[in-house]
Design a protein around this motif. Structure first.
Motif, PDB file in Angstrom:
ATOM      1  N   SER A 275       0.828  -1.211   0.000  1.00  0.00           N
ATOM      2  CA  SER A 275       0.000   0.000   0.000  1.00  0.00           C
ATOM      3  C   SER A 275       0.860   1.257   0.000  1.00  0.00           C
ATOM      4  O   SER A 275       0.377   2.342   0.305  1.00  0.00           O
ATOM      5  CB  SER A 275      -0.950   0.009   1.211  1.00  0.00           C
ATOM      6  OG  SER A 275      -0.218   0.059   2.427  1.00  0.00           O
ATOM      7  N   ASP A 276       2.136   1.094  -0.346  1.00  0.00           N
ATOM      8  CA  ASP A 276       3.016   2.256  -0.463  1.00  0.00           C
ATOM      9  C   ASP A 276       2.624   3.094  -1.665  1.00  0.00           C
ATOM     10  O   ASP A 276       2.416   2.566  -2.764  1.00  0.00           O
ATOM     11  CB  ASP A 276       4.474   1.804  -0.618  1.00  0.00           C
ATOM     12  CG  ASP A 276       5.280   2.024   0.654  1.00  0.00           C
ATOM     13  OD1 ASP A 276       4.948   2.953   1.411  1.00  0.00           O
ATOM     14  OD2 ASP A 276       6.240   1.268   0.882  1.00  0.00           O
ATOM     15  N   VAL A 277       2.519   4.391  -1.471  1.00  0.00           N
ATOM     16  CA  VAL A 277       2.387   5.338  -2.569  1.00  0.00           C
ATOM     17  C   VAL A 277       3.672   6.145  -2.629  1.00  0.00           C
ATOM     18  O   VAL A 277       4.531   6.045  -1.749  1.00  0.00           O
ATOM     19  CB  VAL A 277       1.159   6.253  -2.391  1.00  0.00           C
ATOM     20  CG1 VAL A 277      -0.124   5.462  -2.532  1.00  0.00           C
ATOM     21  CG2 VAL A 277       1.204   6.974  -1.054  1.00  0.00           C
ATOM     22  N   ILE A 278       3.813   6.949  -3.657  1.00  0.00           N
ATOM     23  CA  ILE A 278       5.090   7.613  -3.865  1.00  0.00           C
ATOM     24  C   ILE A 278       5.439   8.542  -2.704  1.00  0.00           C
ATOM     25  O   ILE A 278       6.607   8.678  -2.331  1.00  0.00           O
ATOM     26  CB  ILE A 278       5.085   8.369  -5.222  1.00  0.00           C
ATOM     27  CG1 ILE A 278       6.485   8.873  -5.541  1.00  0.00           C
ATOM     28  CG2 ILE A 278       4.070   9.475  -5.232  1.00  0.00           C
ATOM     29  CD1 ILE A 278       6.616   9.374  -6.959  1.00  0.00           C
ATOM     30  N   ALA A 279       4.421   9.171  -2.086  1.00  0.00           N
ATOM     31  CA  ALA A 279       4.705  10.075  -0.972  1.00  0.00           C
ATOM     32  C   ALA A 279       5.238   9.318   0.239  1.00  0.00           C
ATOM     33  O   ALA A 279       6.164   9.782   0.916  1.00  0.00           O
ATOM     34  CB  ALA A 279       3.445  10.852  -0.598  1.00  0.00           C
ATOM     35  N   SER A 280       4.685   8.141   0.516  1.00  0.00           N
ATOM     36  CA  SER A 280       5.187   7.358   1.647  1.00  0.00           C
ATOM     37  C   SER A 280       6.571   6.785   1.357  1.00  0.00           C
ATOM     38  O   SER A 280       7.410   6.672   2.258  1.00  0.00           O
ATOM     39  CB  SER A 280       4.202   6.229   1.996  1.00  0.00           C
ATOM     40  OG  SER A 280       4.060   5.317   0.923  1.00  0.00           O
ATOM     41  N   VAL A 281       6.834   6.455   0.098  1.00  0.00           N
ATOM     42  CA  VAL A 281       8.168   5.980  -0.284  1.00  0.00           C
ATOM     43  C   VAL A 281       9.187   7.091  -0.081  1.00  0.00           C
ATOM     44  O   VAL A 281      10.288   6.871   0.439  1.00  0.00           O
ATOM     45  CB  VAL A 281       8.162   5.503  -1.751  1.00  0.00           C
ATOM     46  CG1 VAL A 281       9.585   5.257  -2.241  1.00  0.00           C
ATOM     47  CG2 VAL A 281       7.344   4.227  -1.890  1.00  0.00           C
ATOM     48  N   ILE A 282       8.831   8.303  -0.485  1.00  0.00           N
ATOM     49  CA  ILE A 282       9.721   9.452  -0.305  1.00  0.00           C
ATOM     50  C   ILE A 282      10.030   9.654   1.171  1.00  0.00           C
ATOM     51  O   ILE A 282      11.185   9.882   1.567  1.00  0.00           O
ATOM     52  CB  ILE A 282       9.075  10.715  -0.910  1.00  0.00           C
ATOM     53  CG1 ILE A 282       9.011  10.611  -2.429  1.00  0.00           C
ATOM     54  CG2 ILE A 282       9.841  11.978  -0.492  1.00  0.00           C
ATOM     55  CD1 ILE A 282       8.151  11.668  -3.079  1.00  0.00           C
ATOM     56  N   TYR A 283       9.008   9.536   2.000  1.00  0.00           N
ATOM     57  CA  TYR A 283       9.198   9.737   3.434  1.00  0.00           C
ATOM     58  C   TYR A 283      10.117   8.670   4.028  1.00  0.00           C
ATOM     59  O   TYR A 283      10.984   8.967   4.859  1.00  0.00           O
ATOM     60  CB  TYR A 283       7.848   9.729   4.139  1.00  0.00           C
ATOM     61  CG  TYR A 283       7.921  10.025   5.616  1.00  0.00           C
ATOM     62  CD1 TYR A 283       8.255  11.297   6.068  1.00  0.00           C
ATOM     63  CD2 TYR A 283       7.659   9.035   6.556  1.00  0.00           C
ATOM     64  CE1 TYR A 283       8.327  11.582   7.417  1.00  0.00           C
ATOM     65  CE2 TYR A 283       7.722   9.308   7.910  1.00  0.00           C
ATOM     66  CZ  TYR A 283       8.059  10.577   8.333  1.00  0.00           C
ATOM     67  OH  TYR A 283       8.139  10.845   9.689  1.00  0.00           O
ATOM     68  N   LYS A 284       9.946   7.421   3.588  1.00  0.00           N
ATOM     69  CA  LYS A 284      10.796   6.337   4.089  1.00  0.00           C
ATOM     70  C   LYS A 284      12.248   6.548   3.670  1.00  0.00           C
ATOM     71  O   LYS A 284      13.176   6.286   4.456  1.00  0.00           O
ATOM     72  CB  LYS A 284      10.289   4.992   3.579  1.00  0.00           C
ATOM     73  CG  LYS A 284       8.996   4.527   4.220  1.00  0.00           C
ATOM     74  CD  LYS A 284       8.539   3.204   3.636  1.00  0.00           C
ATOM     75  CE  LYS A 284       7.255   2.721   4.294  1.00  0.00           C
ATOM     76  NZ  LYS A 284       6.771   1.440   3.730  1.00  0.00           N
ATOM     77  N   GLN A 285      12.465   7.004   2.447  1.00  0.00           N
ATOM     78  CA  GLN A 285      13.828   7.265   1.992  1.00  0.00           C
ATOM     79  C   GLN A 285      14.459   8.401   2.791  1.00  0.00           C
ATOM     80  O   GLN A 285      15.645   8.350   3.126  1.00  0.00           O
ATOM     81  CB  GLN A 285      13.830   7.614   0.491  1.00  0.00           C
ATOM     82  CG  GLN A 285      13.379   6.493  -0.420  1.00  0.00           C
ATOM     83  CD  GLN A 285      14.262   5.275  -0.307  1.00  0.00           C
ATOM     84  OE1 GLN A 285      15.479   5.384  -0.167  1.00  0.00           O
ATOM     85  NE2 GLN A 285      13.666   4.087  -0.359  1.00  0.00           N
ATOM     86  N   TYR A 286      13.657   9.399   3.114  1.00  0.00           N
ATOM     87  CA  TYR A 286      14.178  10.503   3.916  1.00  0.00           C
ATOM     88  C   TYR A 286      14.522  10.031   5.330  1.00  0.00           C
ATOM     89  O   TYR A 286      15.558  10.405   5.892  1.00  0.00           O
ATOM     90  CB  TYR A 286      13.148  11.633   3.968  1.00  0.00           C
ATOM     91  CG  TYR A 286      13.650  12.879   4.642  1.00  0.00           C
ATOM     92  CD1 TYR A 286      14.400  13.817   3.945  1.00  0.00           C
ATOM     93  CD2 TYR A 286      13.387  13.123   5.994  1.00  0.00           C
ATOM     94  CE1 TYR A 286      14.869  14.968   4.561  1.00  0.00           C
ATOM     95  CE2 TYR A 286      13.858  14.266   6.621  1.00  0.00           C
ATOM     96  CZ  TYR A 286      14.594  15.181   5.891  1.00  0.00           C
ATOM     97  OH  TYR A 286      15.078  16.301   6.518  1.00  0.00           O
ATOM     98  N   GLN A 287      13.664   9.192   5.917  1.00  0.00           N
ATOM     99  CA  GLN A 287      13.941   8.639   7.240  1.00  0.00           C
ATOM    100  C   GLN A 287      15.235   7.823   7.253  1.00  0.00           C
ATOM    101  O   GLN A 287      15.978   7.837   8.234  1.00  0.00           O
ATOM    102  CB  GLN A 287      12.776   7.754   7.690  1.00  0.00           C
ATOM    103  CG  GLN A 287      11.578   8.509   8.250  1.00  0.00           C
ATOM    104  CD  GLN A 287      10.558   7.546   8.818  1.00  0.00           C
ATOM    105  OE1 GLN A 287      10.287   6.493   8.249  1.00  0.00           O
ATOM    106  NE2 GLN A 287       9.984   7.900   9.960  1.00  0.00           N
ATOM    107  N   ALA A 288      15.489   7.137   6.145  1.00  0.00           N
ATOM    108  CA  ALA A 288      16.684   6.297   6.066  1.00  0.00           C
ATOM    109  C   ALA A 288      17.949   7.103   5.776  1.00  0.00           C
ATOM    110  O   ALA A 288      19.044   6.532   5.761  1.00  0.00           O
ATOM    111  CB  ALA A 288      16.499   5.235   4.993  1.00  0.00           C
TER     112      ALA A 288
END
Length: 308
Positions: A260-273
Motif C-alpha cells: 500500500s506504499d504510494v510515492i509520498a510514503s516511499v519518499i518519506y521512508k527514503q528521507y527517514q533512512a
C-alpha cells in the motif's frame, strides 16, 4: 428540453466572448500591483521548486552536497519498491477520484430533492471532511482490525468471514482508498450541490410540462449543466489522490510489505533512512507526475466546458 440546454449554452458562449468580439478587457490596475503576489509566489513556489530540482541531482546531507547528475533518478526507477509506489499512487488516485465523482453526484441529487431533513443530512455528509485525517485513519485502523474490529464482528453476525482489510496485501490499498472516499465525498457532494442549485428552475419547469421523467431530467439537464462541478471534483480529487500520504501512513505505513506504499510514503521512508538526495528526486518525480496529469487534463476539461 435539449433545445433549452443548447440555447443556454449558446448564450453562455456569447457572454464569454464579450462585446469586443473575444478580446479581453484591459485591466484597470497598473502592472506593479501584481508585484507583491509575484514575490510571494516566487519565494514560496519558484525558488523551492528550482532548489529541489538541483538537490535531486546531488547526494546531500545537512552540511554538504555532492553533484552526481541523474544517479538518484536511475536508482529511483531501478528499485521495485519505488516503481510499485508510483503504480499504487496512480491506482489510488483513479479509484478515489472516480468514486467521489459518482457518489458525490448521487448524494447531491438526493440532497437537492424534496426530502425530509435535507439540511441535517447535508451536514452529516459533510462532517467527515472536517475531521482530522490522522484521527480518521486511527479510528478505521481499529474498526478494520481482522480479529476485534467492529466491521468484521458485524459481518460475523450474518455469517460472513471478514477479510484482513489492512493486513491482506490484496485489500490494504483499496481499503485505505475507501476510507479516503468516505472522508472526502462530502466535499464533492457540496460542490455538486452548488452546481445543481445554480441551474435555473425554468429548465425543470419546461421539462415538467413536456412530461419528462426524473431520469430524463437527470440525463438532459443535471448532467450537462453540472459539468463544471464535475470537472472541479475530478481535478481536486485527482490532485488529492496523487499527493496522498497522511491517511495511508496512519493506517498501514505502506504495509503489509510495500503493497500500500504510494510515492509520498516511499519518499518519506527514503528521507527517514537518510537518503536525502533520493527522496528529493522522488519529490521531483511526484511533482512532474502531478503536473503531467493535471495540466493537460485541466486544459481538456476547460475546453469541454466552453463547448458545452
Amino acid at each position: 428540453m435539449t433545445a433549452i440546454v443548447e440555447k443556454s449554452s449558446a448564450r453562455s458562449r456569447t457572454r464569454a466572448a464579450g462585446p469586443a468580439g473575444g478580446k479581453r478587457a484591459k485591466s484597470p490596475y497598473p502592472h506593479w500591483f501584481y508585484l507583491p503576489a509575484a514575490i510571494v509566489y516566487g519565494v514560496l513556489f519558484v525558488i523551492p521548486t528550482v532548489t529541489s530540482f538541483y538537490f535531486s541531482l546531488t547526494r546531500w546531507n545537512m552540511f554538504s552536497s555532492k553533484f552526481i547528475g541523474f544517479e538518484n533518478y536511475v536508482t529511483f526507477f531501478k528499485e521495485p519498491a519505488l516503481v510499485s509506489g508510483l503504480t499504487h499512487t496512480i491506482i489510488y488516485a483513479v479509484v478515489t477520484s472516480g468514486l467521489k465523482v459518482v457518489l458525490g453526484l448521487g448524494l447531491a441529487v438526493l440532497l437537492t430533492s424534496q426530502i425530509i431533513g435535507r439540511g441535517y443530512l447535508r451536514s452529516v455528509v459533510f462532517f467527515p471532511v472536517l475531521v482530522s485525517t490522522i484521527g480518521v485513519g486511527l479510528t478505521f485502523t481499529i474498526l478494520m482490525d481482522p480479529e476485534d474490529g467492529l466491521i468484521n464482528q458485524s459481518l460475523a453476525l450474518i455469517g460472513i468471514q471478514g477479510p484482513g482489510w489492512l493486513t491482506d496485501p490484496s485489500y490494504a490499498l483499496l481499503s485505505v482508498a475507501l476510507v479516503d472516499v468516505w472522508k472526502g465525498v462530502g466535499l464533492a457532494t457540496l460542490i455538486y450541490i452548488a452546481g445543481i442549485v445554480s441551474i435555473p428552475q425554468e429548465y425543470f419547469e419546461a421539462a415538467r410540462v413536456d412530461g419528462a421523467s426524473a431520469w430524463q431530467n437527470f440525463r438532459s439537464i443535471v448532467l450537462p449543466l453540472a459539468r463544471p462541478a464535475t470537472f472541479t471534483v475530478i481535478l481536486l480529487s485527482l490532485i488529492g489522490g496523487l499527493r496522498s500520504f497522511d491517511l495511508i501512513w496512519a493506517m498501514t505505513r505502506g504495509g503489509p510489505g510495500f503493497t500500500s506504499d504510494v510515492i509520498a510514503s516511499v519518499i518519506y521512508k527514503q528521507y527517514q533512512a537518510g537518503f536525502y538526495g533520493l527522496s528529493t528526486a522522488g519529490n521531483v518525480v511526484l511533482f512532474l507526475l502531478v503536473t503531467a496529469i493535471i495540466f493537460p487534463l485541466s486544459r481538456f476539461l476547460n475546453s469541454k466546458e466552453v463547448d458545452l
